[in-house]
Design a protein around this motif. Structure first.
Motif, PDB file in Angstrom:
ATOM      1  N   VAL A  33      45.699  -6.496 -78.579  1.00 46.96           N
ATOM      2  CA  VAL A  33      45.140  -7.271 -79.355  1.00 46.96           C
ATOM      3  C   VAL A  33      43.896  -8.065 -78.453  1.00 46.96           C
ATOM      4  O   VAL A  33      42.796  -8.185 -78.791  1.00 46.96           O
ATOM      5  CB  VAL A  33      45.760  -8.345 -80.468  1.00 46.96           C
ATOM      6  N   ALA A  34      44.758  -8.566 -77.303  1.00 48.27           N
ATOM      7  CA  ALA A  34      43.844  -9.383 -76.416  1.00 48.27           C
ATOM      8  C   ALA A  34      42.701  -8.502 -75.774  1.00 48.27           C
ATOM      9  O   ALA A  34      41.710  -9.034 -75.625  1.00 48.27           O
ATOM     10  CB  ALA A  34      44.721  -9.811 -75.348  1.00 48.27           C
ATOM     11  N   ARG A  39      37.674  -8.822 -73.694  1.00 52.91           N
ATOM     12  CA  ARG A  39      37.622  -9.874 -72.843  1.00 52.91           C
ATOM     13  C   ARG A  39      39.037 -10.609 -72.902  1.00 52.91           C
ATOM     14  O   ARG A  39      39.313 -11.197 -74.318  1.00 52.91           O
ATOM     15  CB  ARG A  39      36.534 -11.111 -73.090  1.00 52.91           C
ATOM     16  N   VAL A  40      39.904 -10.474 -72.114  1.00 52.91           N
ATOM     17  CA  VAL A  40      41.256 -10.911 -72.068  1.00 52.91           C
ATOM     18  C   VAL A  40      40.946 -12.552 -71.726  1.00 52.91           C
ATOM     19  O   VAL A  40      40.659 -12.586 -70.588  1.00 52.91           O
ATOM     20  CB  VAL A  40      42.399 -10.236 -71.426  1.00 52.91           C
ATOM     21  N   SER A  41      41.532 -13.353 -72.574  1.00 61.93           N
ATOM     22  CA  SER A  41      41.328 -14.674 -72.323  1.00 61.93           C
ATOM     23  C   SER A  41      42.772 -15.271 -71.999  1.00 61.93           C
ATOM     24  O   SER A  41      43.642 -14.782 -72.345  1.00 61.93           O
ATOM     25  CB  SER A  41      40.945 -15.621 -73.529  1.00 61.93           C
ATOM     26  N   VAL A 109      47.580 -13.797 -81.573  1.00 63.11           N
ATOM     27  CA  VAL A 109      46.731 -13.832 -80.452  1.00 63.11           C
ATOM     28  C   VAL A 109      45.235 -13.555 -80.910  1.00 63.11           C
ATOM     29  O   VAL A 109      44.438 -14.080 -80.107  1.00 63.11           O
ATOM     30  CB  VAL A 109      47.387 -12.265 -79.678  1.00 63.11           C
ATOM     31  N   ALA A 110      45.173 -12.773 -81.918  1.00 60.78           N
ATOM     32  CA  ALA A 110      43.825 -12.862 -82.345  1.00 60.78           C
ATOM     33  C   ALA A 110      43.035 -14.096 -82.760  1.00 60.78           C
ATOM     34  O   ALA A 110      41.916 -14.359 -82.277  1.00 60.78           O
ATOM     35  CB  ALA A 110      43.669 -11.749 -83.769  1.00 60.78           C
ATOM     36  N   HIS A 119      37.131  -5.955 -83.568  1.00 62.19           N
ATOM     37  CA  HIS A 119      38.124  -5.095 -82.988  1.00 62.19           C
ATOM     38  C   HIS A 119      39.410  -5.569 -82.985  1.00 62.19           C
ATOM     39  O   HIS A 119      40.401  -4.600 -82.862  1.00 62.19           O
ATOM     40  CB  HIS A 119      37.508  -4.894 -81.805  1.00 62.19           C
ATOM     41  N   GLU A 120      39.755  -6.714 -82.951  1.00 61.52           N
ATOM     42  CA  GLU A 120      41.206  -7.256 -82.986  1.00 61.52           C
ATOM     43  C   GLU A 120      41.656  -6.970 -84.219  1.00 61.52           C
ATOM     44  O   GLU A 120      42.615  -6.822 -84.519  1.00 61.52           O
ATOM     45  CB  GLU A 120      40.947  -9.054 -82.849  1.00 61.52           C
TER      46      GLU A 120
END
Length: 155
Positions: A33-34, A39-41, A109-110, A119-120
């Motif tokens: 999901v990230a 862009r992984v936060s 996580v979303a 997209h998540e």
């Protein structure tokens, strides 16, 4: 791309431990999901670890190991065969009652970065489908014990 990287995205230190496999399954759901919005936060990774800790789902795995798993899997999920990685990671734990945890984690996580990207949402739908249709894991008997079991059954 190496064969080892394709088949086993993360080293499972105790291959026959369902606890270890469950931890990896939880982390891969969060990582999927990230990376969905490209862009992984850090807050998303923190949410995965917090979720696992709050529910005591992997008490044997350190936070540092969970962070390393997340980072490695997030990178691995950017490869073209990401779906195989997800399926191969979820299949061994498909008999465990993890589905509700997996889905709740994916939703958290979303929302962690306060911006739920379309997209998540698609990644969550994919995970929902996978948890419904993934073939159930077959019990694996270690080779030595398996040979002894086969011998005992023949007697």
């Amino acid at each position: 791309m190496s064969e080892a990287k394709t088949s086993h995205p993360i080293e499972i230190t105790e291959p026959f431990s369902l606890n270890e496999q469950a931890a990896v399954a939880l982390v891969i759901v969060g990582a999927l999901v990230a990376v969905a919005d490209r862009r992984v936060s850090p807050v998303e990774r923190d949410e995965v670890i917090r979720f696992i800790r709050d529910r005591r789902l992997a008490p044997h795995v350190s936070d540092e190991r969970l962070c390393a798993m997340f980072d490695e899997l997030a990178e691995r999920l950017e490869e073209p065969d990401f779906a195989n990685v997800v399926i191969d990671t979820l299949r061994p734990v498909s008999n465990l009652p993890l589905s509700s945890h997996l889905m709740e984690l994916s939703e958290r996580v979303a929302a962690a970065d306060e911006d739920v990207h379309p997209h998540e949402v698609q990644a969550i739908k994919l995970l929902r489908l996978l948890t419904l249709v993934l073939p159930r894991a077959k019990p694996v008997v270690p080779s030595v014990a398996g040979a002894e079991l086969q011998a005992a059954l023949k007697e």
